[in-house]
Design a protein around this motif. Structure first.
Motif, PDB file in Angstrom:
ATOM      1  N   LEU A  99       0.842  -1.194   0.000  1.00 43.98           N
ATOM      2  CA  LEU A  99       0.000   0.000   0.000  1.00 43.98           C
ATOM      3  C   LEU A  99       0.877   1.243   0.000  1.00 43.98           C
ATOM      4  N   ALA A 100       0.878   1.944  -1.100  1.00 45.96           N
ATOM      5  CA  ALA A 100       1.689   3.155  -1.212  1.00 45.96           C
ATOM      6  C   ALA A 100       1.089   4.272  -0.357  1.00 45.96           C
ATOM      7  N   PRO A 101       1.943   5.041   0.318  1.00 38.31           N
ATOM      8  CA  PRO A 101       1.433   6.188   1.082  1.00 38.31           C
ATOM      9  C   PRO A 101       0.596   7.105   0.201  1.00 38.31           C
ATOM     10  N   GLY A 102      -0.570   7.490   0.717  1.00 37.82           N
ATOM     11  CA  GLY A 102      -1.453   8.394  -0.011  1.00 37.82           C
ATOM     12  C   GLY A 102      -2.366   7.729  -1.005  1.00 37.82           C
ATOM     13  N   SER A 103      -2.199   6.425  -1.228  1.00 32.12           N
ATOM     14  CA  SER A 103      -3.045   5.738  -2.197  1.00 32.12           C
ATOM     15  C   SER A 103      -4.443   5.509  -1.628  1.00 32.12           C
ATOM     16  N   SER A 104      -5.395   5.371  -2.522  1.00 38.13           N
ATOM     17  CA  SER A 104      -6.769   5.086  -2.113  1.00 38.13           C
ATOM     18  C   SER A 104      -6.832   3.797  -1.307  1.00 38.13           C
ATOM     19  N   GLU A 105      -6.074   2.794  -1.757  1.00 38.67           N
ATOM     20  CA  GLU A 105      -6.096   1.503  -1.078  1.00 38.67           C
ATOM     21  C   GLU A 105      -5.583   1.625   0.366  1.00 38.67           C
ATOM     22  N   ARG A 106      -4.584   2.468   0.545  1.00 38.70           N
ATOM     23  CA  ARG A 106      -4.045   2.639   1.904  1.00 38.70           C
ATOM     24  C   ARG A 106      -5.042   3.378   2.794  1.00 38.70           C
ATOM     25  N   VAL A 107      -5.694   4.372   2.255  1.00 37.64           N
ATOM     26  CA  VAL A 107      -6.709   5.090   3.034  1.00 37.64           C
ATOM     27  C   VAL A 107      -7.801   4.127   3.495  1.00 37.64           C
ATOM     28  N   HIS A 108      -8.245   3.267   2.579  1.00 40.85           N
ATOM     29  CA  HIS A 108      -9.310   2.322   2.926  1.00 40.85           C
ATOM     30  C   HIS A 108      -8.840   1.258   3.916  1.00 40.85           C
ATOM     31  N   TRP A 109      -7.535   1.025   4.000  1.00 42.72           N
ATOM     32  CA  TRP A 109      -7.018   0.048   4.958  1.00 42.72           C
ATOM     33  C   TRP A 109      -7.443   0.389   6.392  1.00 42.72           C
ATOM     34  N   PHE A 110      -7.698   1.667   6.630  1.00 42.50           N
ATOM     35  CA  PHE A 110      -8.040   2.141   7.971  1.00 42.50           C
ATOM     36  C   PHE A 110      -9.535   2.382   8.148  1.00 42.50           C
ATOM     37  N   ASP A 111     -10.358   1.863   7.259  1.00 43.33           N
ATOM     38  CA  ASP A 111     -11.811   2.057   7.384  1.00 43.33           C
ATOM     39  C   ASP A 111     -12.329   1.504   8.708  1.00 43.33           C
ATOM     40  N   GLY A 112     -11.829   0.341   9.113  1.00 43.76           N
ATOM     41  CA  GLY A 112     -12.277  -0.249  10.375  1.00 43.76           C
ATOM     42  C   GLY A 112     -11.877   0.580  11.580  1.00 43.76           C
ATOM     43  N   ILE A 113     -10.733   1.237  11.495  1.00 38.28           N
ATOM     44  CA  ILE A 113     -10.283   2.116  12.578  1.00 38.28           C
ATOM     45  C   ILE A 113     -11.190   3.343  12.663  1.00 38.28           C
ATOM     46  N   ARG A 114     -11.526   3.907  11.496  1.00 40.59           N
ATOM     47  CA  ARG A 114     -12.445   5.061  11.508  1.00 40.59           C
ATOM     48  C   ARG A 114     -13.803   4.659  12.069  1.00 40.59           C
ATOM     49  N   ARG A 115     -14.274   3.460  11.711  1.00 39.29           N
ATOM     50  CA  ARG A 115     -15.547   2.983  12.244  1.00 39.29           C
ATOM     51  C   ARG A 115     -15.477   2.875  13.765  1.00 39.29           C
ATOM     52  N   LYS A 116     -14.365   2.367  14.299  1.00 37.82           N
ATOM     53  CA  LYS A 116     -14.244   2.248  15.752  1.00 37.82           C
ATOM     54  C   LYS A 116     -14.198   3.618  16.407  1.00 37.82           C
ATOM     55  N   ALA A 117     -13.565   4.584  15.758  1.00 30.58           N
ATOM     56  CA  ALA A 117     -13.568   5.950  16.284  1.00 30.58           C
ATOM     57  C   ALA A 117     -14.995   6.485  16.330  1.00 30.58           C
ATOM     58  N   GLU A 118     -15.752   6.236  15.272  1.00 35.84           N
ATOM     59  CA  GLU A 118     -17.146   6.698  15.224  1.00 35.84           C
ATOM     60  C   GLU A 118     -17.973   6.029  16.318  1.00 35.84           C
ATOM     61  N   GLU A 119     -17.830   4.728  16.471  1.00 32.80           N
ATOM     62  CA  GLU A 119     -18.569   4.010  17.506  1.00 32.80           C
ATOM     63  C   GLU A 119     -18.224   4.557  18.894  1.00 32.80           C
ATOM     64  N   SER A 120     -16.930   4.765  19.141  1.00 32.75           N
ATOM     65  CA  SER A 120     -16.498   5.238  20.450  1.00 32.75           C
ATOM     66  C   SER A 120     -17.077   6.610  20.758  1.00 32.75           C
ATOM     67  N   ALA A 121     -16.954   7.518  19.808  1.00 30.14           N
ATOM     68  CA  ALA A 121     -17.482   8.861  20.018  1.00 30.14           C
ATOM     69  C   ALA A 121     -18.988   8.844  20.201  1.00 30.14           C
ATOM     70  N   PHE A 122     -19.675   8.023  19.429  1.00 27.49           N
ATOM     71  CA  PHE A 122     -21.133   7.901  19.524  1.00 27.49           C
ATOM     72  C   PHE A 122     -21.539   7.428  20.918  1.00 27.49           C
ATOM     73  N   ALA A 123     -20.700   6.561  21.529  1.00 27.24           N
ATOM     74  CA  ALA A 123     -20.995   6.029  22.857  1.00 27.24           C
ATOM     75  C   ALA A 123     -20.487   6.934  23.975  1.00 27.24           C
ATOM     76  N   GLY A 124     -19.861   8.056  23.622  1.00 23.83           N
ATOM     77  CA  GLY A 124     -19.347   8.967  24.631  1.00 23.83           C
ATOM     78  C   GLY A 124     -18.033   8.523  25.240  1.00 23.83           C
ATOM     79  N   LEU A 125     -17.308   7.669  24.532  1.00 25.57           N
ATOM     80  CA  LEU A 125     -16.019   7.172  25.004  1.00 25.57           C
ATOM     81  C   LEU A 125     -14.884   7.897  24.291  1.00 25.57           C
ATOM     82  N   ASP A 126     -13.750   8.017  24.947  1.00 27.56           N
ATOM     83  CA  ASP A 126     -12.631   8.723  24.311  1.00 27.56           C
ATOM     84  C   ASP A 126     -11.338   7.917  24.312  1.00 27.56           C
ATOM     85  N   THR A 127     -11.421   6.611  24.619  1.00 32.70           N
ATOM     86  CA  THR A 127     -10.246   5.751  24.533  1.00 32.70           C
ATOM     87  C   THR A 127     -10.643   4.448  23.844  1.00 32.70           C
TER      88      THR A 127
END
Length: 317
Positions: A99-127
């Motif tokens: 996955l080259a830095p800045g590539s679309s494929e690399r950005v999507h590699w972190f989709d699950g991490i973004r989802r967990k950030a969204e879930e955490s914030a939605f639940a009022g959690l910050d860690t």
């Protein structure tokens, strides 16, 4: 153990999730029910049992089949509070890609991490607990062949894992979520040296250790907590049968073989000095303690009751 409060102790529902297809047959298939769409119908009853056992909080785990709104309604009905969840990040080489830095494929590699950030914030959690991927397929020497001894070490692979953990940490940070490194036997960050290298390389990454996995991999959990006392975010607590630990480390052993041999135990039923470990936490620690029995040694509800009894003995109301 000054500063530790019972209202900051939660249970991971894993007793009901990581089970054998036939509980009476240790050789039967291992199941992971969070991935089963049918589990959605069972989830409210699991939460009811956690509450009935005496817990006031459960670790956040939004099912892949749930919307956030559905999860929020289910949790509200349960009466439980939410404790921080778990995120993991794989390395591309384990999946045969680059996955080259800045590539679309690399950005999507972190989709699950973004989802967990969204879930955490939605639940009022910050860690969040942030771990490397536990792999059961490609390059899976640490799960399929030899657990808890740093099998198949490669500095280049560790550097790659650190690179992607750092990027995941930054993704979470930008969303207001602080990541803590979650060590896990079977991953590329399993040993003391691997933990030390990772935390030295990523200053923004806190420490959300699993005390059982530290001990399984040959470390003194209390000493590791003291070493990183200024970075401790949250903690997973479990007990272990140290005879199984010793056997699994002395002879190359697959992860599931050790689990099936009764490695994991409810707090207070094994050989770990959990009082000493918790006493190593800094006096001003205000993070979450999540009890996690990776494989219950008894019926799941009985396991929750035993875990709650330990909680009530250990933490002031």
């Amino acid at each position: 153990m000054s500063g530790l409060r019972r209202d900051r102790v939660a249970l991971n529902a894993i007793q009901w999730i990581n089970i054998k297809a036939d509980p009476t047959d240790p050789n039967s298939e291992s199941l992971w029910l969070y991935g089963d769409p049918a589990f959605r119908a069972d989830y409210p009853d699991v939460l009811r049992q956690i509450r009935e056992a005496g817990f006031g909080a459960v670790m956040m785990e939004v099912l892949p089949t749930q919307t956030l709104q559905d999860f929020r309604a289910m949790i509200a009905e349960s009466g439980l509070a939410l404790a921080p969840g778990y995120a993991s990040i794989a390395i591309p080489s384990d999946h045969g890609v680059t996955l080259a830095p800045g590539s679309s494929e690399r950005v999507h590699w972190f989709d699950g991490i973004r989802r967990k950030a969204e879930e955490s914030a939605f639940a009022g959690l910050d860690t969040v607990f942030l771990a490397p991927e536990v792999s059961w397929e490609r390059n899976a020497v640490r799960t399929l062949e030899a657990v808890a001894v740093g099998a198949g070490f490669s500095q280049a692979r560790l550097d790659e894992q650190i690179e992607f953990l750092a990027e995941a940490t930054d993704v979470l940070r930008r969303e207001g979520i602080r990541a803590g490194l979650h060590n896990h036997v079977g991953t590329w960050i399993e040993t003391e040296d691997e933990i030390d290298q990772t935390l030295a390389a990523i200053p923004a990454l806190g420490a959300s250790f699993d005390v059982g996995h530290l001990e399984w991999a040959g470390m003194d959990a209390a000493a590791i907590i003291v070493r990183y006392s200024d970075r401790i975010v949250d903690l997973h607590v479990k007990d272990l049968d140290m005879a199984v630990v010793a056997s699994s480390r002395a002879t190359p052993t697959p992860y599931r073989t050790a689990t099936d041999a009764g490695l994991f135990l409810e707090p207070g039923l094994g050989h770990l000095d959990l009082d000493r470990t918790l006493a190593a936490l800094p006096a001003d620690f205000d993070g979450w303690i999540i009890i996690e029995v990776d494989r219950a040694s008894m019926d799941p509800f009985a396991s929750a009751l035993v875990s709650a009894e330990w909680m009530n003995r250990t933490f002031p109301a």
